[in-house]
Design a protein around this motif. Structure first.
Motif, PDB file in Angstrom:
ATOM      1  N   ASN A   1      -0.011  16.613  71.147  1.00  0.00           N
ATOM      2  CA  ASN A   1      -0.554  15.244  71.826  1.00  0.00           C
ATOM      3  C   ASN A   1       0.409  14.154  71.494  1.00  0.00           C
ATOM      4  O   ASN A   1       0.265  12.872  71.709  1.00  0.00           O
ATOM      5  CB  ASN A   1      -1.818  14.743  71.013  1.00  0.00           C
TER       6      ASN A   1
ATOM      7  N   GLY B   1      -3.838  16.030  77.442  1.00  0.00           N
ATOM      8  CA  GLY B   1      -4.334  14.885  78.167  1.00  0.00           C
ATOM      9  C   GLY B   1      -5.174  14.086  77.293  1.00  0.00           C
ATOM     10  O   GLY B   1      -5.564  14.449  76.132  1.00  0.00           O
TER      11      GLY B   1
ATOM     12  N   GLU C   1      -6.674   9.574  76.421  1.00  0.00           N
ATOM     13  CA  GLU C   1      -6.223   8.211  76.306  1.00  0.00           C
ATOM     14  C   GLU C   1      -4.926   8.028  75.601  1.00  0.00           C
ATOM     15  O   GLU C   1      -4.689   8.314  74.295  1.00  0.00           O
ATOM     16  CB  GLU C   1      -7.285   7.420  75.804  1.00  0.00           C
ATOM     17  N   ILE C   2      -3.920   7.351  76.124  1.00  0.00           N
ATOM     18  CA  ILE C   2      -2.526   7.167  75.396  1.00  0.00           C
ATOM     19  C   ILE C   2      -2.738   5.917  74.468  1.00  0.00           C
ATOM     20  O   ILE C   2      -3.044   5.016  74.756  1.00  0.00           O
ATOM     21  CB  ILE C   2      -1.459   6.567  76.537  1.00  0.00           C
TER      22      ILE C   2
ATOM     23  N   THR D   1      -1.807  10.947  72.537  1.00  0.00           N
ATOM     24  CA  THR D   1      -2.983  11.046  73.277  1.00  0.00           C
ATOM     25  C   THR D   1      -4.126  11.458  72.575  1.00  0.00           C
ATOM     26  O   THR D   1      -3.970  12.158  71.863  1.00  0.00           O
ATOM     27  CB  THR D   1      -2.841  12.169  74.366  1.00  0.00           C
TER      28      THR D   1
ATOM     29  N   ALA E   1      -8.409  15.500  75.373  1.00  0.00           N
ATOM     30  CA  ALA E   1      -7.583  16.181  74.417  1.00  0.00           C
ATOM     31  C   ALA E   1      -8.165  17.320  73.527  1.00  0.00           C
ATOM     32  O   ALA E   1      -7.389  18.496  73.406  1.00  0.00           O
ATOM     33  CB  ALA E   1      -6.612  15.209  73.465  1.00  0.00           C
TER      34      ALA E   1
END
Length: 269
Positions: free
Chosen positions: A120, A140, A142-143, A150, A155
């Motif tokens: 991540n 994938g 939220e960053i 992420t 994730a």
């Protein structure tokens, strides 16, 4: 202010406020030496902070950023990274999180080949992608720019689908009673998912983390296989690791056998 200086500041903003010199050089299509000169000039103006291997924008949140942490205890982290790299063989499937020590380990893994890297961490992905036949999967989710990674349900769901040979985890603290601890609930949950998906799970941490506390529990200590650190923890910690069946690898000479056990300063019961 020169055109190059303005460009570098804009790139730092796009990358979430911090970046390695190598990333900046690639994006700006200049040498790393040129990047270092620009950073030095901007640092004198107070617009950026220079750290080992990169820079971050100055501001109220700068002290909480990834590159502030990566500049701390660098010698210890390099020792730990060397030890964990020796646990990885060509062709393995490995998870690596967003920890600053993990960033050092990723550099060491560039010597390996045909790895499947699940991460991540934006930095880990950039370091190992398109190198020595590696396959890199950036989860994938939220960053979070301050972590350069992420997080979240996406994730975790993606990570649970991998059969990992090894999960390499960082922590914010590690107590003799509760084991791995995190300041972020999302990071703790991702670590639990990684440990569940892995054949072996390793925690890498500089020795000051043994005296740190945080509010969220990570994987159950019994689910960990290996701790890699740079100095022997207290007797209390070593007894707990033995009880939990966790192997301890220390890049140091010998354990502290003094009667003045440092565990007394931890405030643990």
């Amino acid at each position: 202010m020169s055109h190059r200086e303005l460009e570098l500041l804009e790139v730092l903003r796009r990358l979430g406020g911090s970046a390695r010199s190598s990333e900046l050089a690639k994006t700006l299509d200049v040498s790393e030496e040129t990047v270092r000169r620009i950073i030095k000039t901007l640092a004198k103006s107070g617009l950026v902070q220079r750290v080992h291997g990169g820079a971050y924008l100055s501001g109220p949140d700068a002290t909480e950023g990834f590159f502030r942490r990566i500049a701390e205890h660098t010698d210890e982290k390099q020792k730990i990274a060397s030890a964990i790299v020796s646990e990885v063989s060509d062709g393995m499937t490995v998870f690596m999180d967003v920890g600053s020590t993990t960033a050092f380990a990723a550099q060491g893994l560039r010597k390996k080949a045909n790895l499947t890297i699940v991460t991540n961490s934006i930095g880990v992905a950039q370091t190992l992608a398109h190198h020595n036949g590696n396959s890199v999967h950036l989860l994938g989710g939220e960053i979070q720019s301050n972590e350069r990674g992420t997080f979240g349900a996406s994730a975790q769901n993606q990570l649970s689908g991998f059969a990992l040979d090894l999960a390499v985890l960082s922590v914010d603290g590690f107590t003799a009673k509760q084991g791995p601890l995190y300041r972020s609930a999302l990071e703790a949950q991702l670590a639990i998912t990684a440990a569940d998906a892995a054949e072996r799970t390793a925690v890498i941490l500089a020795h000051p983390k043994f005296e740190e506390r945080a509010p969220y529990r990570g994987p159950q200590p019994e689910n960990l296989d290996l701790i890699v650190t740079d100095a022997f923890p207290s007797k209390k910690h070593r007894r707990s690791l033995e009880t939990w069946g966790i192997q301890l690898i220390v890049q140091d000479e010998k354990p502290n056998t003094s009667e003045d056990d440092p565990a007394s300063s931890l405030g643990e019961k």
